[in-house]
Design a protein around this motif. Structure first.
Motif, short mmCIF file in Angstrom:
data_model
loop_
_atom_site.label_atom_id
_atom_site.label_comp_id
_atom_site.label_asym_id
_atom_site.label_seq_id
_atom_site.Cartn_x
_atom_site.Cartn_y
_atom_site.Cartn_z
N THR A 97 0.84 -1.19 0.00
CA THR A 97 0.00 0.00 0.00
C THR A 97 0.87 1.23 0.00
N ALA A 98 0.31 2.36 -0.50
CA ALA A 98 1.08 3.60 -0.53
C ALA A 98 1.13 4.21 0.85
N ALA A 99 2.07 5.12 1.04
CA ALA A 99 2.28 5.67 2.36
C ALA A 99 1.18 6.64 2.77
N GLY A 100 0.52 7.33 1.81
CA GLY A 100 -0.49 8.33 2.14
C GLY A 100 -1.82 7.72 2.51
N PRO A 101 -2.73 8.48 3.15
CA PRO A 101 -4.05 7.98 3.51
C PRO A 101 -4.84 7.61 2.27
N GLY A 102 -5.49 6.47 2.31
CA GLY A 102 -6.34 6.06 1.20
C GLY A 102 -5.60 5.60 -0.02
N ALA A 103 -4.27 5.37 0.08
CA ALA A 103 -3.51 4.94 -1.09
C ALA A 103 -3.33 3.44 -1.06
N VAL A 104 -3.47 2.78 -2.21
CA VAL A 104 -3.32 1.34 -2.30
C VAL A 104 -2.38 1.03 -3.46
N ALA A 105 -1.28 0.33 -3.13
CA ALA A 105 -0.30 -0.09 -4.14
C ALA A 105 0.14 1.08 -5.02
N GLY A 106 0.26 2.28 -4.41
CA GLY A 106 0.72 3.43 -5.16
C GLY A 106 -0.39 4.17 -5.89
N TRP A 107 -1.66 3.84 -5.63
CA TRP A 107 -2.77 4.47 -6.33
C TRP A 107 -3.67 5.10 -5.28
N GLU A 108 -3.96 6.41 -5.41
CA GLU A 108 -4.56 7.17 -4.33
C GLU A 108 -6.08 7.32 -4.49
N VAL A 109 -6.79 7.20 -3.36
CA VAL A 109 -8.22 7.51 -3.26
C VAL A 109 -8.37 8.44 -2.07
N SER A 110 -9.28 9.42 -2.17
CA SER A 110 -9.37 10.41 -1.10
C SER A 110 -9.82 9.77 0.21
N ARG A 111 -9.33 10.33 1.28
CA ARG A 111 -9.65 9.81 2.61
C ARG A 111 -11.15 9.95 2.91
N ALA A 112 -11.75 11.04 2.45
CA ALA A 112 -13.18 11.24 2.70
C ALA A 112 -14.02 10.15 2.05
N THR A 113 -13.64 9.73 0.85
CA THR A 113 -14.38 8.67 0.16
C THR A 113 -14.23 7.35 0.90
N LEU A 114 -13.02 7.07 1.40
CA LEU A 114 -12.79 5.84 2.15
C LEU A 114 -13.64 5.81 3.42
N LEU A 115 -13.68 6.92 4.12
CA LEU A 115 -14.47 6.98 5.36
C LEU A 115 -15.95 6.80 5.07
N LEU A 116 -16.40 7.37 3.95
CA LEU A 116 -17.80 7.21 3.58
C LEU A 116 -18.13 5.75 3.29
N ALA A 117 -17.26 5.05 2.54
CA ALA A 117 -17.51 3.64 2.23
C ALA A 117 -17.52 2.80 3.50
N ASP A 118 -16.61 3.09 4.42
CA ASP A 118 -16.60 2.34 5.68
C ASP A 118 -17.88 2.60 6.47
N ARG A 119 -18.32 3.85 6.49
CA ARG A 119 -19.53 4.18 7.25
C ARG A 119 -20.77 3.51 6.64
N LEU A 120 -20.82 3.44 5.31
CA LEU A 120 -21.95 2.80 4.63
C LEU A 120 -21.86 1.28 4.65
N GLY A 121 -20.68 0.73 4.97
CA GLY A 121 -20.49 -0.73 4.94
C GLY A 121 -20.51 -1.28 3.53
N LEU A 122 -20.11 -0.46 2.56
CA LEU A 122 -20.13 -0.87 1.15
C LEU A 122 -18.70 -1.12 0.67
N PRO A 123 -18.40 -2.28 0.13
CA PRO A 123 -17.05 -2.54 -0.37
C PRO A 123 -16.66 -1.57 -1.47
N LEU A 124 -15.53 -0.88 -1.27
CA LEU A 124 -14.93 -0.02 -2.29
C LEU A 124 -13.61 -0.66 -2.68
N LEU A 125 -13.53 -1.08 -3.94
CA LEU A 125 -12.36 -1.81 -4.43
C LEU A 125 -11.56 -0.93 -5.36
#
Length: 529
Positions: A97-125
Motif C-alpha cells: 500500500t502507498a504511504a499516504g491515507p487512502g492509497a493502495v499499491a501506489g494508487w490514491e483515493v481520497s480519505r473522505a471517500t474511504l471513510l464514507l464507504a466504511d460508514r456505509l459498509g459498502l465494499p470499495l475496491l
C-alpha cells in the motif's frame, strides 16, 4: 451464490484488485456486474449489482461519493474504481500500500471517500493496473458459469503436472504458484517434508480422507497421497487458504487431488527404487554371512559400492519388526533414529526385521561396548511399538570373518529378547547375556564356541575352577558332595565357587544361569575337548 469476496479470489482479480474500504460488506452477494464510464451518470443500480468504473476518477471527486450512496440505496454489492498514480506516492515497504491515507499499491483515493464507504459498509475496491473491462469479463464468466473457475484451475493443474514424475519439492512449488497460497507436503506424523504452512499440526493424519480444517481467518485443505498396499496415506498435500483466498475453498480440492496424484506417482517410482536397492542390499548381506574364506575381489567391490566396511571390529545388531510391517519404507527411519543416538550403522532388510552392524577401527574397550549398548537401547525405546518389536546386540568380532559371528549372536539375542518383557525386549550379548543365550544355542553350531567364551575367565586360574564348577553343578550345588568328589575341604569348594561367581559375573542361585553354565561345563570338559 457468488460474493464480492469470491470475485476477489479470481486469478484475474487477485493480482490487481485490493479492498480500499468497506471490508464489512465483502460477503454481500453479487448477481450482476455493470461497467460504467462516468460515476455521475444517472443509470439505475440493481440490487446485488457490482458497479465497475472504467475511467479513473479524479482525487476527491464528489461524483464517486454520490455513486457510493446510489449503490447503497439500491442494495448494490459494491463499487470498483481504477485509481490514477499521484506523482509523489511511494509504496510503503512490504505492505503493498502507498504511504499516504487512502492509497493502495501506489494508487490514491481520497480519505473522505474511504471513510464514507466504511460508514456505509459498502465494499470499495481499487484496480491497480490492467484494463477494468478484463475484470468485468472475468466476473461475468464466473456469474454465468460458476464452474468455469474450477474447470480452468483443474486444467491448469493437469498442465502443470502432465503425468510427469515430479519430486515433492517440485509438486509443492508448482501447486503454490498455481494457487497463490502457502502449500506443504506433510508426512504421516504431520511434519513438513516440503513447503511450509502455519499450522501443520491441525491436519488429522490418522483420517485417510480429504479434509477441511477451519483456521482463524481461513482454512486448511488437505488431500492424502495413497499407495495401494497398504491403502493408507504416507503423505498429505495441504493448502492454506486465508483472507480472500478462502473464498475459493470449493474449487481448490480438485486441483489438490491432481497434485496429490503427482505425489503418488513419485511415491510409486520411489518405492520401486527402494525395493530394488533393498533386494541388492539383502543379497549382498547374504553373501557376507555365508562367507567362509577371504572375500573375493568382486565381493569387495560390491561392498565398497554399497559404502560398507569390512575391516575393523564389528558389533552386530538384529531388530525384529512389529507384525505385518512393510519393512522397506522404514529402513531410512531406523538409520535416522540410530544416527540421532550417535550410532552409525549399516541396516539391511532381512527376514522379518533388519540386520545390521556398526564398526570400530580398533578393538573396542568394554566401556565403549557398554556405551554403544546404552545408545542402542535408547534407540530401541524410540522405535519400540511403532516399528521395532525387539532388539539383540552381539559382541565385537574382527574383520570380514567376524561379521557373521556377531550377526549370529545378535540374531539369537533378539530371538531371546522377544520373550523378555522384563528386559524391555532388548538383550546385549555380554557375560550375563551369554549365559542366557547358551540355553538357545544348544542346537546351533555356535554353541561350543559360546560355551568356551563364557568359561574363558576361569581358565588359567589357580584351583581348577572349571572342574570345580562342573562337579558343583553335577552335585546339584552341594558343597559337601563336591568336596568329597574332588577330595578337598568344603571351605575350599565354597571359596572357589565364590571366585567363579565373581569372575563370571553370575549368580549360581539363578536357575537359568546355573543350567546354562552346567551345559557349558559339559561341553568343554567332554573327552577330546
Amino acid at each position: 451464490m457468488t460474493s464480492v469476496r469470491r470475485l476477489l479470489a479470481l486469478p484475474e482479480w487477485s493480482g490487481q484488485v485490493r479492498v480500499l474500504a468497506g471490508a464489512a460488506g465483502l460477503d454481500a452477494p453479487v448477481r450482476a456486474v455493470r461497467p460504467v464510464a462516468d460515476p455521475a451518470a444517472g443509470h439505475a443500480v440493481a440490487a446485488d449489482e457490482l458497479v465497475i468504473v472504467t475511467i479513473p476518477p479524479q482525487p476527491a471527486d464528489w461524483r464517486l461519493d454520490a455513486l457510493l450512496r446510489r449503490v447503497v440505496d439500491a442494495g448494490g454489492a459494491g463499487v470498483l474504481v481504477p485509481c490514477g498514480p499521484p506523482p509523489s506516492t511511494v509504496a510503503a515497504p512490504g505492505t503493498g500500500t502507498a504511504a499516504g491515507p487512502g492509497a493502495v499499491a501506489g494508487w490514491e483515493v481520497s480519505r473522505a471517500t474511504l471513510l464514507l464507504a466504511d460508514r456505509l459498509g459498502l465494499p470499495l475496491l481499487g484496480a491497480v493496473g490492467g484494463d477494468p473491462l478484463d475484470l468485468v469479463v472475468a466476473a461475468r464468466l464466473l456469474l454465468a458459469e460458476p464452474e468455469i473457475d474450477r474447470a480452468r484451475l483443474v486444467l491448469a493443474a493437469h498442465r502443470a503436472f502432465d503425468n510427469r514424475t515430479c519430486t515433492p519439492e517440485d509438486v509443492v512449488r508448482r501447486l503454490q504458484d498455481l494457487l497463490g497460497v502457502p502449500v506443504a507436503l506433510l508426512d504421516d506424523r504431520g511434519q513438513p517434508l516440503a513447503g511450509e504452512i502455519a499450522e501443520p499440526g491441525a491436519v488429522r493424519v490418522d483420517e485417510f480422507v480429504p479434509q477441511r480444517v477451519p483456521l482463524d481467518g481461513g482454512m486448511l485443505l488437505a488431500h492424502p497421497a495413497l499407495l495401494p498396499h497398504p491403502a493408507r496415506p504416507t503423505l498429505w498435500l495441504v493448502a492454506e487458504l486465508r483472507g480472500t483466498a478462502a473464498a475459493r475453498a470449493e474449487i481448490v480440492p480438485p486441483a489438490l487431488a491432481v497434485a496429490a496424484a503427482a505425489v503418488q506417482r513419485w511415491l510409486l517410482v520411489h518405492r520401486v527404487e527402494l525395493e530394488r536397492d533393498a533386494r541388492a542390499r539383502t543379497a549382498l548381506l547374504g553373501d557376507l554371512l555365508r562367507l567362509d574364506a577371504e572375500p573375493s575381489a568382486q565381493l569387495r567391490r560390491r561392498v565398497a559400492d554399497a559404502g560398507w566396511q569390512l575391516g575393523g571390529w564389528h558389533v552386530g545388531l538384529r531388530i525384529g519388526a512389529v507384525p505385518a510391517l512393510d519393512l522397506v519404507p522404514w529402513t531410512a527411519e531406523i538409520s535416522r533414529v540410530l544416527r540421532a543416538e550417535g550410532v552409525e550403522a549399516v541396516v539391511v532388510e532381512h527376514g522379518e526385521g533388519w540386520t545390521g552392524w556398526t564398526t570400530f577401527a580398533q578393538e573396542p574397550t568394554p566401556a565403549r561396548v557398554r556405551t554403544l549398548a546404552a545408545k542402542l537401547r535408547a534407540a530401541h525405546r524410540k522405535l519400540r511399538g511403532s516399528i521395532a518389536d525387539h532388539m539383540g546386540v552381539g559382541r565385537p568380532h574382527p574383520w570380514p570373518e567376524g561379521l557373521a559371528g556377531t550377526v549370529a549372536e545378535a540374531t539369537d539375542a533378539a530371538r531371546l529378547a522377544a520373550t523378555r518383557p522384563e528386559a524391555g525386549f532388548f538383550l546385549q550379548v555380554d557375560q550375563l547375556g551369554m549365559a542366557q543365550l547358551l540355553l538357545e544355542w544348544t542346537r546351533t553350531d555356535t554353541f561350543e564356541p559360546a560355551a568356551r567364551a563364557l568359561l574363558a575367565p576361569l581358565r588359567d586360574q589357580p584351583g581348577d575352577l572349571i572342574r570345580t564348577l562342573s562337579a558343583y553343578l553335577d552335585a546339584e550345588s552341594s558343597i559337601a558332595e563336591t568336596a568329597a568328589v574332588l577330595g578337598v575341604h568344603r571351605n575350599t569348594v565354597a571359596a572357589r565357587i565364590d571366585r567363579v561367581e565373581r569372575l563370571l559375573g553370575v549368580d549360581l542361585g539363578h536357575r537359568d544361569e546355573r543350567l546354562a553354565l552346567h551345559l557349558a561345563c559339559r561341553t568343554v570338559t567332554l573327552p577330546g575337548r
